[in-house]
Design an enzyme around this catalytic site. Structure first.
Site, PDB file in Angstrom:
ATOM      1  N   GLN A 102       3.838   3.372  -3.583  1.00  0.00           N
ATOM      2  CA  GLN A 102       3.803   4.041  -4.895  1.00  0.00           C
ATOM      3  C   GLN A 102       3.088   5.376  -4.772  1.00  0.00           C
ATOM      4  OE1 GLN A 102       2.926   0.910  -8.190  1.00  0.00           O
ATOM      5  NE2 GLN A 102       2.031   0.103  -6.314  1.00  0.00           N
ATOM      6  N   HIS A 120       7.648   6.440  -5.882  1.00  0.00           N
ATOM      7  CA  HIS A 120       7.294   7.366  -6.974  1.00  0.00           C
ATOM      8  C   HIS A 120       7.373   8.813  -6.516  1.00  0.00           C
ATOM      9  CE1 HIS A 120       4.937   4.001  -9.263  1.00  0.00           C
ATOM     10  NE2 HIS A 120       6.244   3.925  -9.422  1.00  0.00           N
ATOM     11  N   SER A 192      -2.741  -2.332  -8.545  1.00  0.00           N
ATOM     12  CA  SER A 192      -3.219  -3.130  -9.685  1.00  0.00           C
ATOM     13  C   SER A 192      -2.089  -3.949 -10.308  1.00  0.00           C
ATOM     14  CB  SER A 192      -3.811  -2.200 -10.750  1.00  0.00           C
ATOM     15  OG  SER A 192      -2.773  -1.309 -11.211  1.00  0.00           O
ATOM     16  N   ALA A 235      -9.113  -1.790   2.219  1.00  0.00           N
ATOM     17  CA  ALA A 235      -7.930  -1.774   3.097  1.00  0.00           C
ATOM     18  C   ALA A 235      -8.239  -1.168   4.465  1.00  0.00           C
ATOM     19  CB  ALA A 235      -6.821  -0.977   2.409  1.00  0.00           C
TER      20      ALA A 235
HETATM   21  N1  APR Z   1      -8.955  -1.080  -0.628  1.00  0.00           N
HETATM   22  C1  APR Z   1      -8.071  -1.925  -1.247  1.00  0.00           C
HETATM   23  N2  APR Z   1      -7.808  -1.891  -2.569  1.00  0.00           N
HETATM   24  C2  APR Z   1      -8.471  -0.964  -3.290  1.00  0.00           C
HETATM   25  C3  APR Z   1      -9.407  -0.057  -2.726  1.00  0.00           C
HETATM   26  C4  APR Z   1      -9.633  -0.149  -1.334  1.00  0.00           C
HETATM   27  N3  APR Z   1     -10.510   0.654  -0.697  1.00  0.00           N
HETATM   28  N4  APR Z   1      -9.890   0.738  -3.716  1.00  0.00           N
HETATM   29  C5  APR Z   1      -9.271   0.346  -4.856  1.00  0.00           C
HETATM   30  N5  APR Z   1      -8.424  -0.672  -4.608  1.00  0.00           N
HETATM   31  C6  APR Z   1      -7.525  -1.369  -5.544  1.00  0.00           C
HETATM   32  C7  APR Z   1      -8.039  -1.549  -6.950  1.00  0.00           C
HETATM   33  O1  APR Z   1      -8.785  -2.742  -7.067  1.00  0.00           O
HETATM   34  C8  APR Z   1      -6.734  -1.602  -7.756  1.00  0.00           C
HETATM   35  O2  APR Z   1      -6.238  -2.927  -7.816  1.00  0.00           O
HETATM   36  O3  APR Z   1      -6.363  -0.561  -5.658  1.00  0.00           O
HETATM   37  C9  APR Z   1      -5.762  -0.758  -6.936  1.00  0.00           C
HETATM   38  C10 APR Z   1      -5.484   0.591  -7.544  1.00  0.00           C
HETATM   39  O4  APR Z   1      -4.822   0.385  -8.759  1.00  0.00           O
HETATM   40  P1  APR Z   1      -4.277   1.658  -9.579  1.00  0.00           P
HETATM   41  O5  APR Z   1      -5.358   2.673  -9.668  1.00  0.00           O
HETATM   42  O6  APR Z   1      -3.665   1.124 -10.845  1.00  0.00           O
HETATM   43  O7  APR Z   1      -3.157   2.279  -8.641  1.00  0.00           O
HETATM   44  P2  APR Z   1      -1.666   1.771  -8.439  1.00  0.00           P
HETATM   45  O8  APR Z   1      -1.568   0.299  -8.559  1.00  0.00           O
HETATM   46  O9  APR Z   1      -1.162   2.392  -7.209  1.00  0.00           O
HETATM   47  O10 APR Z   1      -0.923   2.451  -9.704  1.00  0.00           O
HETATM   48  C11 APR Z   1       0.475   2.313  -9.740  1.00  0.00           C
HETATM   49  O11 APR Z   1       0.512   3.838 -11.617  1.00  0.00           O
HETATM   50  O12 APR Z   1      -0.148   5.743 -12.681  1.00  0.00           O
HETATM   51  C12 APR Z   1       0.849   5.194 -11.908  1.00  0.00           C
HETATM   52  O13 APR Z   1       2.290   6.415 -10.553  1.00  0.00           O
HETATM   53  C13 APR Z   1       0.996   5.918 -10.597  1.00  0.00           C
HETATM   54  O14 APR Z   1       1.752   4.986  -8.516  1.00  0.00           O
HETATM   55  C14 APR Z   1       0.807   4.831  -9.557  1.00  0.00           C
HETATM   56  C15 APR Z   1       1.063   3.557 -10.343  1.00  0.00           C
END
Ligand code: APR
Length: 249
Positions: A102, A120, A192, A235
């Site tokens: 994403q 995306h 998330s 990660a």
């Molecule tokens: N290692 C693993 N996981 C992590 C780390 C890390 N160091 N830091 C944060 N996270 C996790 C958080 O706990 C959360 O579950 O990564 C996730 C990030 O979630 P979001 O900020 O919602 O990002 P994402 O899921 O990629 O969002 C999806 O939403 O706004 C749109 O287009 C945008 O592609 C994005 C989509």
């Protein structure tokens, strides 16, 4: 780090023949790129309704451009972290078929992953909303005003990312859906699980019998519903350990 969970994940993945990864912003946090919804994430500073929808961009391109200009500048300096590299190593060792990401930061490709499905889009290019022309996002573009195309007076360009309200690129959507249906294991990293249709891919994989391994710093919607093995941790630490346990250093 939870060594027992790593060992269990490796055991569940050992016999898989078609493994696919789905990644979100969390995998790039250790490269210095904030995620969206964690405390301090991008959407906690920039309301997505004002900065991440195609309607907002068309209504006030210069305002929305400021965020993407700033993010594009940060991305230009970001480097892949051990989490990205671990997935590239798994692919090189023949243990991972593709990464569905994403993320728009190009860090999987920079780490050496070859089969990357950019669900995306990507922030490396601009695309003209009138003629469709694409050009690389040059550093040094003015932050004050959104980029314009030479095809016609005032033709607006946008970052080649998928704003809320836009369609997923059709080839990416097809490739990702196909992987979700044929994979026998899926590694979900740093997402998330809140944004569809991407968030539905792991559900499809689970429904087709895939083993689901989830790597995240905390639980998500998936964890209690479809995850077989939850590997808690960053990660950049968990993925190298998982890759090593699968024999891909
Ligand atoms: N290692 C693993 N996981 C992590 C780390 C890390 N160091 N830091 C944060 N996270 C996790 C958080 O706990 C959360 O579950 O990564 C996730 C990030 O979630 P979001 O900020 O919602 O990002 P994402 O899921 O990629 O969002 C999806 O939403 O706004 C749109 O287009 C945008 O592609 C994005 C989509």
């Amino acid at each position: 780090m939870d060594a027992a969970a790593i060992a269990e994940a490796a055991e569940r993945l050992a016999g898989a023949k078609h493994i696919v990864a789905v990644t979100g912003a969390g995998i790039s946090v250790e490269s210095g790129i904030p995620d969206f919804r964690s405390p301090g994430g991008l959407w906690t500073k920039y309301p997505p309704g004002e900065y991440a929808t195609i309607e907002a961009y068309l209504e006030n391109p210069d305002k929305v451009w400021k965020l993407w200009h700033e993010l594009g500048r940060d991305l230009a300096f970001a480097q892949p972290n051990p989490g990205h590299i671990a997935l590239a190593n798994l692919e090189a060792a023949g243990r991972l078929g593709a990464v569905i990401t994403q993320n728009i930061d190009n860090l999987h490709q920079a780490a050496g992953s070859r089969k990357v499905i950019e669900y995306h889009g990507n922030a490396r290019h601009l695309v003209c909303l009138s003629c469709g022309r694409e050009e690389p996002l040059e550093t040094g573009l003015p932050v004050e005003c959104a980029p314009r195309c030479s095809c016609s007076p005032g033709a607006l360009m946008k970052p080649a990312i998928v704003f809320f309200g836009e369609m997923i690129p059709s080839q990416a959507a097809m490739d990702a859906e196909n992987w979700a249906q044929v994979c026998d294991a899926m590694i979900i990293v740093g997402t998330s699980a809140t944004v569809y249709p991407c968030a539905g891919l792991p559900m499809t994989a689970k429904a087709h019998g895939a083993v689901i391994v989830e790597c995240n710093v905390g639980p998500t919607e998936y964890t209690s519903r479809i995850t077989d093995v939850f590997v808690q941790g960053k990660a950049g630490e968990t993925l190298p350990a998982l890759a090593a346990a699968l024999g891909a250093r």
